[in-house]
Design a protein around this motif. Structure first.
Motif, short mmCIF file in Angstrom:
data_model
loop_
_atom_site.label_atom_id
_atom_site.label_comp_id
_atom_site.label_asym_id
_atom_site.label_seq_id
_atom_site.Cartn_x
_atom_site.Cartn_y
_atom_site.Cartn_z
N UNK A 80 0.73 -1.24 0.00
CA UNK A 80 -0.04 0.04 0.04
C UNK A 80 0.98 1.28 -0.04
N UNK A 81 2.09 1.32 0.51
CA UNK A 81 3.01 2.44 0.48
C UNK A 81 3.25 2.56 -0.94
N UNK A 82 3.59 1.16 -1.65
CA UNK A 82 4.11 1.53 -3.05
C UNK A 82 2.93 2.03 -4.03
N UNK A 83 2.00 1.33 -3.96
CA UNK A 83 0.73 1.59 -4.86
C UNK A 83 -0.15 2.97 -4.43
N UNK A 84 0.53 4.13 -4.67
CA UNK A 84 -0.21 5.19 -4.08
C UNK A 84 -1.20 5.83 -4.98
N UNK A 85 -2.13 6.69 -4.40
CA UNK A 85 -2.96 7.32 -5.17
C UNK A 85 -2.51 8.05 -6.58
N UNK A 86 -1.23 8.62 -6.10
CA UNK A 86 -0.75 9.24 -7.28
C UNK A 86 -0.46 8.21 -8.50
N UNK A 87 -0.01 6.94 -8.29
CA UNK A 87 0.20 6.33 -9.24
C UNK A 87 -1.01 5.49 -9.94
N UNK A 88 -1.97 5.48 -9.12
CA UNK A 88 -3.34 4.94 -9.65
C UNK A 88 -3.90 5.75 -10.54
N UNK A 89 -3.90 7.11 -10.00
CA UNK A 89 -4.13 8.31 -10.98
C UNK A 89 -3.59 8.02 -12.44
N UNK A 90 -2.22 7.85 -12.45
CA UNK A 90 -1.44 7.71 -13.56
C UNK A 90 -2.05 6.67 -14.49
N UNK A 91 -2.11 5.68 -13.62
CA UNK A 91 -2.64 4.17 -14.49
C UNK A 91 -3.84 4.15 -15.05
N UNK A 92 -4.83 4.97 -14.55
CA UNK A 92 -6.11 5.39 -14.83
C UNK A 92 -6.03 5.97 -16.32
N UNK A 93 -4.83 6.57 -16.66
CA UNK A 93 -5.00 7.39 -17.90
C UNK A 93 -4.95 6.27 -19.06
N UNK A 94 -4.39 5.17 -18.68
CA UNK A 94 -4.41 4.06 -19.74
C UNK A 94 -5.53 3.99 -20.49
N UNK A 95 -6.62 3.80 -19.73
CA UNK A 95 -7.85 3.64 -20.29
C UNK A 95 -8.30 4.76 -21.13
#
Lengths: 118, 118
Positions: free
Chosen positions: A87-102
């Motif tokens: 959970x330290x690794x997979x932060x909201x910040x990264x999650x937002x960026x990953x969402x751009x993939x869609x």
DNA sequence: TTAATGCGTTAGTGATCACTAACGTATTAT
DNA sequence: ATAATACGTTAGTGATCACTAACGCATTAA
């Protein structure tokens, strides 16, 4: 008396290897002996055993000996530490960026800077 | 013409290495050149560069060349795949088990089988 | 232009990885 | 008892890792 553990292994790095990820999942159901686990893999019993020894060294699993079997199970303590690392690794910040993939998958025009829709 | 990528690397395994985890976090903020990134680490510029090349090979980052700098940024596509791998890995099943760590921390009596409170 | 500086990558290394083959030990069969 | 079988670990391997040192190539300064 110095134990075997000289440097504490990074639990996430150890857990990330594909075969070991699978081992953790298999052990989530119930404790199992090495041979039982090995039956699910293409690689040898020996290879599986060594993955388990590594997981044990990282504090993610524990073993109980009975007869000529060694029954492995997850170590809740270690799994708790692992969850924290994840959970330290997979932060909201990264999650937002990953969402751009869609988003990118939809509009197929590519190679432009991130550009806020004003 | 055969490209450089022979075997697709496992994104989670590659991302799990501590220095690389940190690199991904640093890049979550903004694109950065190798030297900028290296400033945050104890290891050499070269080491950081090689970590970045690995991340690139795993499809997690991309680079843009400008002058004598190479600006790295996250690849949303790859980060999306990474997110899927992470969520596949960290299932509810594992989460439940990890939660036992807290329980064990409370009642300090240890070394007994999991024993449902009847 | 030529020299100096700064950038990132390749060369070279010791250590570790992931694996199969060989082994030791415990159980079961005879 | 002894032989055969089953289980897990250690021995030994080629490959890869993470790193520093050396390098090539731009850019800047003189």
């Amino acid at each position: 008396m110095i134990t075997n553990v000289l440097f504490v292994l990074d639990a996430l790095e150890i857990a990330a290897e594909p075969n070991r990820r699978r081992l953790l999942h298999l052990l989530a159901g119930s404790e199992q002996a090495v041979s039982d686990l090995a039956a699910h893999f293409d690689v040898s019993r020996s290879a599986v055993s060594q993955h388990l020894l590594l997981l044990e060294k990282a504090g993610l699993v524990m073993a109980r000996k009975e007869g000529r079997n060694r029954y492995y199970r997850l170590d809740p303590q270690g799994m708790g530490r692992l969850r924290d690392l994840v959970s330290q690794f997979w932060t909201n910040e990264l999650d937002l960026l990953a969402s751009d993939a869609a988003v990118l998958a939809l509009r197929r025009g590519n190679q432009h800077q991130q550009q806020p829709d004003h």
